[in-house]
Design a protein around this motif. Structure first.
Motif, PDB file in Angstrom:
ATOM      1  N   GLY A 103      29.498  -7.312 -44.239  1.00 13.02           N
ATOM      2  CA  GLY A 103      28.467  -6.476 -43.638  1.00 13.02           C
ATOM      3  C   GLY A 103      27.908  -5.499 -44.641  1.00 13.02           C
ATOM      4  O   GLY A 103      28.545  -5.184 -45.645  1.00 13.02           O
ATOM      5  N   THR A 139      26.083  -1.828 -36.851  1.00 12.37           N
ATOM      6  CA  THR A 139      26.847  -3.076 -36.781  1.00 12.37           C
ATOM      7  C   THR A 139      28.323  -2.792 -37.014  1.00 12.37           C
ATOM      8  O   THR A 139      28.702  -1.732 -37.521  1.00 12.37           O
ATOM      9  CB  THR A 139      26.360  -4.069 -37.856  1.00 12.37           C
ATOM     10  N   ASP A 183      21.929  -2.758 -40.951  1.00  8.78           N
ATOM     11  CA  ASP A 183      23.239  -2.177 -40.676  1.00  8.78           C
ATOM     12  C   ASP A 183      23.189  -0.693 -40.347  1.00  8.78           C
ATOM     13  O   ASP A 183      24.119  -0.171 -39.722  1.00  8.78           O
ATOM     14  CB  ASP A 183      24.171  -2.392 -41.870  1.00  8.78           C
ATOM     15  N   HIS A 196      26.169 -11.969 -41.017  1.00 11.07           N
ATOM     16  CA  HIS A 196      27.311 -11.060 -40.980  1.00 11.07           C
ATOM     17  C   HIS A 196      28.543 -11.784 -40.456  1.00 11.07           C
ATOM     18  O   HIS A 196      28.501 -12.437 -39.412  1.00 11.07           O
ATOM     19  CB  HIS A 196      27.007  -9.871 -40.070  1.00 11.07           C
TER      20      HIS A 196
END
Length: 273
Positions: free
Chosen positions: A7, A45, A227, A256
């Protein structure tokens, strides 16, 4: 090369017995990263892997010292004996304040080689520029790109992996192709990060496609998008621009939490799983 996209700009790289981690960011969804000068951004996220679940690491490659690339969870929970390869600015702070005493500060074009089990990786610091205006650059931490060359110990590299870091496109990046043949894979930090006042400090879709065109890598893996709340350029913008400049077939669609296996050699097809 096995790549696990955790990520943001955090990627786990495995090549034989060598394992490297880039830009460790393990904050959870809803937590805030500190960007300096009173600026905060909220994570949108969840990282695909927790810092406690990492395998043994041979090194961390850190592009710069910002809270979405080196966060408080990394600072507290990473093994303090792991070598960290980063900018001289970040290295001084990591050694003296955070106790990561095996941190190496690499000036642009300087390199360091790590070996394990008959294979090696040479990490070379490359140019990067986090902002266009000179005044703003003095307010942001210095940033580096990096070229990671993997291969047998003492032998020629069989895979080159370029990591852009949080740079904008500028003419100084053209010098990379004078030092290195085209990379097998370019990992591009995108997102079009906007600071108050509308100042863009990471590549948006147009800049990302332009950098890929200039460097001409065999494959391109986009990361660092969607993100955090400061990221305003979606992945779709980059994909559209890459198609427009004829690079759409080079994009590795690794989302991701997914892995991609990149074989050595021209013409080899990456496998996402």
């Amino acid at each position: 090369m096995d790549i696990h996209f955790i990520g943001n700009a955090t990627v786990l790289l495995s090549y034989g017995p060598l394992t490297l981690l880039t830009d460790p960011n393990f904050l959870h969804r809803g937590q805030y990263a500190y960007l300096g000068h009173g600026l905060l951004t909220r994570r949108l996220t969840e990282p695909a892997l927790d810092v406690h679940d990492l395998p043994r690491l041979d090194a961390v490659v850190l592009s710069h010292l910002h809270g979405d690339h080196w966060d408080r969870r990394a600072r507290r929970h990473l093994d303090h004996t792991v070598p960290i390869l980063t900018t001289p600015h970040a290295a001084r702070r990591l050694r003296t304040v955070h106790g990561f005493h095996r941190t190496a500060g690499l000036r642009t074009w300087k390199a360091l080689t790590l070996q394990r089990g008959g294979v090696e990786v040479t990490v070379t610091a490359l140019p990067g520029r986090h902002a266009g205006h000179a005044v703003l650059r003095r307010l942001l931490p210095p940033v580096m790109g990096s070229m990671l060359e993997f291969g047998p110990a003492g032998g020629p590299p069989c895979m080159r992996l370029y990591i852009s870091g949080d740079t904008l496109v500028y003419d100084g990046l053209d010098e990379i192709t004078e030092h290195f043949p085209a990379a097998d894979l370019a990992v591009l930090h995108l997102g079009g990060t906007r600071l108050p006042g509308g100042v863009v400090v990471t590549m948006d879709g147009t800049q990302g496609a332009e950098l890929a065109r200039r460097l001409d890598p065999r494959l391109v893996l986009p990361v660092h998008y969607g993100d955090y709340t400061v990221m305003r350029s979606p992945l779709s913008a980059f994909l559209a621009e890459a198609d427009a400049v004829g690079l759409g077939d080079r994009i590795v669609r690794c989302g991701h939490g997914e892995h991609v296996r990149v074989p050595c050699g021209p013409g080899a097809v990456p496998e996402v799983y």
